[in-house]
Structures are given as C-alpha cells and as structure tokens.
Design an enzyme around this catalytic site. Structure first.
Site, PDB file in Angstrom:
ATOM      1  N   ARG A 215       0.515  -1.548   0.169  1.00 29.02           N
ATOM      2  CA  ARG A 215      -0.075   0.081  -0.405  1.00 29.02           C
ATOM      3  C   ARG A 215       0.566   0.984  -0.036  1.00 29.02           C
ATOM      4  O   ARG A 215       1.529   1.463   0.354  1.00 29.02           O
ATOM      5  CB  ARG A 215      -0.898   0.275   1.093  1.00 29.02           C
ATOM      6  CG  ARG A 215      -2.504  -0.746   1.618  1.00 29.02           C
ATOM      7  CD  ARG A 215      -2.966   0.134   0.623  1.00 29.02           C
ATOM      8  NE  ARG A 215      -4.067  -1.467   0.381  1.00 29.02           N
ATOM      9  CZ  ARG A 215      -4.573  -2.868  -0.468  1.00 29.02           C
ATOM     10  NH1 ARG A 215      -3.810  -2.529  -1.391  1.00 29.02           N
ATOM     11  NH2 ARG A 215      -6.066  -2.909  -0.293  1.00 29.02           N
ATOM     12  N   GLU A 244      -2.569   8.272  -3.777  1.00 23.39           N
ATOM     13  CA  GLU A 244      -3.113   7.379  -5.063  1.00 23.39           C
ATOM     14  C   GLU A 244      -4.761   7.428  -5.500  1.00 23.39           C
ATOM     15  O   GLU A 244      -5.714   7.722  -5.342  1.00 23.39           O
ATOM     16  CB  GLU A 244      -3.235   5.594  -4.956  1.00 23.39           C
ATOM     17  CG  GLU A 244      -3.496   4.568  -6.361  1.00 23.39           C
ATOM     18  CD  GLU A 244      -3.050   3.795  -5.359  1.00 23.39           C
ATOM     19  OE1 GLU A 244      -1.783   3.188  -4.974  1.00 23.39           O
ATOM     20  OE2 GLU A 244      -3.705   2.863  -5.473  1.00 23.39           O
ATOM     21  N   HIS A 263      -1.033   0.321  -9.709  1.00 22.01           N
ATOM     22  CA  HIS A 263      -2.250  -1.341  -8.568  1.00 22.01           C
ATOM     23  C   HIS A 263      -2.349  -2.255  -9.783  1.00 22.01           C
ATOM     24  O   HIS A 263      -4.053  -1.622  -9.422  1.00 22.01           O
ATOM     25  CB  HIS A 263      -2.728   0.462  -8.402  1.00 22.01           C
ATOM     26  CG  HIS A 263      -3.247  -0.369  -7.014  1.00 22.01           C
ATOM     27  ND1 HIS A 263      -3.735   0.035  -5.401  1.00 22.01           N
ATOM     28  CD2 HIS A 263      -3.481  -2.544  -6.566  1.00 22.01           C
ATOM     29  CE1 HIS A 263      -4.234  -0.886  -4.379  1.00 22.01           C
ATOM     30  NE2 HIS A 263      -3.432  -2.346  -4.736  1.00 22.01           N
TER      31      HIS A 263
END
Lengths: 302, 302
Positions: A215, A244, A263
């Site tokens: 993360r 993000e 991602h």
C-alpha cells in the site's frame, strides 16, 4: 452426514463463486438462511446488520483497511480476508519490478539513443522481503534460482521457508543497510504507516532499489522523492503510491529512476480465479470445522 | 607428476587470469614456450601464425563470429570459446526483459500519468527458449518457480533439463504459435540469420513478446518494426540489435512496445570474474587431458 453449509454469495450471483461454494461442500442460500457470507465487492453495499446466524464472512480483498473504516468487521463472528489468495500474481509483478529496477530498465525504456546505463545483477545479492505473508513467500520461492540471500521480516519473526534469516517487525531497521532490493509486501496498518521514511532511506545502500506492492502509505512519498533526487538510493519501483492515483505533474513521474505501475499487480481475470480458489478452500474448511485461511485479527488490524 | 602446463596469457598480464591459470594447475609462460593460449581481447592483436607447439586456444567471448571472420580459428589445434561462462548474468537479464515485456513495464516507464496498461502474468504460460545452451539452461532454471511450460530448441534436440519439450532446430517453427515469450539465445551463424522474419512473426501469438539476448542478426529488424507497428505481437525486448548500435532516429526507439538495452546483458565486472572461472576450469581440464568446455566446432561455426 450433516446438512451442507448454507452460504450466501453476494452481491449478485457470480457463477464462478457459486460453483466454488458447491465444490467446497456448501450450498448457496439466501442471506436470512445463511451460516456464512462470501462477499464479492467493496464494503458499500455490505448487509448491515448481519443476521445473527451468520458465523463467518469471507471478504474479497487481501487488504481490509476499507472494511475496518466502514465498520463492517465486528467481533460477533469470524471474518476472513483474501490475504494470500492473490499472492502469486502480485509476487510475479514484484519480481518483475525488482529485476527491472536493478537492470536499469526504466532508464532504458525512456532512452531514445544507444547507451542506457549498465544493469546490476541480482544473482547472489541480498533481497529483503518486508512482510513475508502470502505474497512474500511466493516471491521468496521465485528468488531461489538467483541464489539471493533473503532477509524476511514478519510480525513475530517466525522463520519463513526459503529465507536466509527472518526478523520480527521490531528489528526491521536491521535490513535497510544490507539489501540490494527491498520489497514491501506488508499490510497497511497504523504500525506500518511511513515504515520507510527519511531515516530509513538514509540507512539504505546507495545501490538499493525499493519495491512497493503493498500500500502507498508504507512509504513517506516526499522523503522518497528527495532520496531519489539526491541519489541516496538507486531506484524505486512502485505499484502503489500515496497519494493514489499519483496525480498528474507529481515529481515521481519525472524521476528517471522511478517506475510506477498503476496498482495493477493483480490482473483482473487472474484475481477472479484466485478468489474462487480461496473461497472453495475456505468453504471446505468451514464445513469441516477446520481453521480458516486468512482470519482477520481485529487487534492487529488485518 | 608431469610438468605444469605452460599457458600464455595475453595481451598484457591481467592478474585475475594469471591467478586462474595457476589455480587450474598451469604455469604462465611466454608465447614461444606455451602449450596453450588464454586470450583476453578481440581478434585484432591475436598472434598469427601461432607457434606449432600451441595445442589449445581459449577465446574470451561466447560468440565467435568475429574470430572466424578474422581467420584466427584453424584446424591445427583446439579452440574453445567462453560459451556458457557468462550464462547466468545474461540469463538474468533475459529474464528481466521477459518479465518487463509481459508486465508492460516499458509503457509504464514512459507514462506520465496514472493508467498504464495492465500486466499479463507469465506464471503457468509457455516460454520458448530458442538456443538452449549455457544461457538458455540458466534461464530455464529461473523459470521453474513460475511453473512455465518451457519449449527448448537446440541444434539436435537432445532433451534439456527443466524443459517440458526439446525440439531440434529444424522444428523451430513449431514453437512460434505456442509461446507467450520467445527468448532467442542461439549463436549467430549463417543458419540463424533472420531466424525471426516476417513469416515467423506472423505465426506468433498476438500476445507474444520476443526477447533477444543473442545477436541482432537473428531478427529481421524491418519485419519486427512492421509487426510491432501493426500489433501483430505484443512486444519486443532486445539487448542486441541489427544494426548495432541502433542508430539515432531508428523507429524502434519510438515504438511504445519495444524495449532496447544497449548490449549490456553482461555487466563488465561480472564478466571478468566469470571468464576467470571458465579459464581456471579449462586449464584444469587441459592439464588432466579431459574434454574442454565450449570447444568450437568449425563446421557448425560456433
């Protein structure tokens, strides 16, 4: 022979998951008759409150901070995540990022003439896998033919198969000066927020590359931008960022030794298959009264 | 105990090679007293003619077409190349290129905003290793944890360890439609020139990526440029090109799905160590009268 376990699959009735429930020894059921819930989307539409009869809930993601934030997870029943289910795909992407960074492929990809920098070989060097759960263990297996020295970090430091040494989380600082590649694969919790900040980057080898497939919050992005600009470390390859999505114009987009993938470490189709495999296994375990894979620990936060 | 083998090391007196000769059981000697020559540079300054006494010559490169062109290699003695010596470093670079291409890292590296394309996983898919010599065998070992189906191609098709199937060179065409990744690691000879041309590219999977760590001449570059532009295949990652160096302004520099590294698969320092290891082993074999590693076959041209 007892009745099959009644399992509510939702939302919708995805055929692959219904099949996985049946193959695991369960029987798809309406929510108000269910012993267990297999969930297939985010926390938005999750039924609340759950009927008391539901004793187990399977969530579809490996990281569950959004589910904690939505207060879906309670102490009245067992919740399991999909931690480990997607390990192999993510591990392969982490491996691709690690090799790309050590072999200087980001600079090669951007070059418009002959003469990109020479690669450094990973073979025989040291790789730190910080958070050696499902992803980390798959990655360690992939590193074996490179004869890499693997330093694994897990919460409690129980030895991880294939690792040269396993350290508990409170000794993570020992790996920074040793590793040519540092792969972050730890869950996002209060304890891992900014696990890599200015001090940690300063302690790393100057030829180290940092890979993050966990993360974005695990890295202090501003400190990383500064470390790359000052050539404190040799590179960073990130599938997750903070913020993000990484906004247009962010300095990391222009940093020559940074590589960003958006991602995507879990290709979508592969994910569905992997989740169905995980559901099949856990339904079978639930039906047999055995320990479930990936139970969520409310105190640890994952 | 017989006299130690007299080995001339040249040009110059590189300490690492002198040590390797001694460790292998040889004794460094002047050229006119030498039983063997260990050469450390290109064919330019190679002594010609060699004294008749020289029975074995070790050349420092894996590919020896330049030595054939310079007419250094004759039938009066045994010549060995360094084929296999540098296999591991090159294999690691080939692996990095293969994973980068399947994970769409060239496009990610060039992106300046979130949203690069999703990777495809290599795990469980088919990889063709065309020319499964030293490099290819190391690469096959690295692929094992990915459970890849490996199709190896060798000149005669003798089974290669770790490969699912090994085909002889005259059946190479069978691998084009099967492989997600095709790695070229074959020697450059008249028979392998333009091994991959328009017809071969047309026979490949549309999601295939082509990796070349051998010699640029194995690929018809114009045909590759056209196949990439027409999205006939998904990508190409090349450490070697034809022409080489690839000139400024060449269309491959602008092709989004091409990745070029400038013939750097062997990092220089690693090369020197690997060559010294190879010399030590071959001097030991020569001294003991055993078969040498990597003898050059004048008829095969490598």
């Amino acid at each position: 022979v007892s009745d099959p376990v009644a399992v509510h699959v939702g939302p919708g009735a995805p055929e692959r998951l219904l099949a996985a429930v049946r193959e695991g020894g369960g029987e798809p059921a309406a929510l108000d008759e269910a012993d267990a819930v297999v969930w297939n989307e985010g926390p938005g539409d999750f039924p609340s409150p759950l009927p008391d009869r539901v004793r187990w809930v399977q969530l579809p993601s490996a990281g569950v901070e959004a589910w904690f934030a939505a207060a879906v997870i309670d102490r009245d029943r067992t919740f399991t995540s999909a931690a480990g289910a997607y390990g192999r795909g993510v591990a392969e992407h982490a491996f691709a990022l690690a090799l790309a960074a050590t072999h200087r492929l980001p600079e090669a990809a951007r070059a418009e003439r002959w003469g990109a920098p020479e690669p450094r070989a990973l073979t025989g060097d040291t790789v730190a896998v910080v958070g050696a759960g499902g992803i980390g263990r798959e990655l360690i297996a992939m590193l074996a033919p490179l004869d890499a020295e693997v330093l694994a970090v897990t919460r409690r430091g129980h030895p991880v198969p294939g690792a040269t040494r396993t350290l508990p989380a409170d000794r993570t600082h020992e790996v920074w000066p040793l590793a040519a590649v540092i792969v972050l694969a730890a869950p996002a919790t209060a304890a891992t927020r900014h696990l890599v900040g200015r001090d940690q980057l300063a302690a790393m080898r100057r030829d180290a590359v940092l890979v993050n497939v966990a993360r974005g919050s695990l890295i202090d992005t501003d400190a990383l931008v500064e470390a790359l600009a000052q050539e404190r470390i040799a590179g960073a390859a990130l599938d997750v960022t903070d913020p993000e999505p990484l906004p247009d114009g962010h300095p990391l987009w222009r940093e020559p030794r940074a590589l960003i993938t958006p991602h995507v470490a879990n290709p979508a189709g592969a994910d569905e298959r992997a989740y169905a495999d995980h559901v099949r296994e856990n339904v079978g375990r639930f039906a047999a009264g055995r320990d479930l894979l990936a139970p969520i620990d409310l105190d640890a936060g994952y």
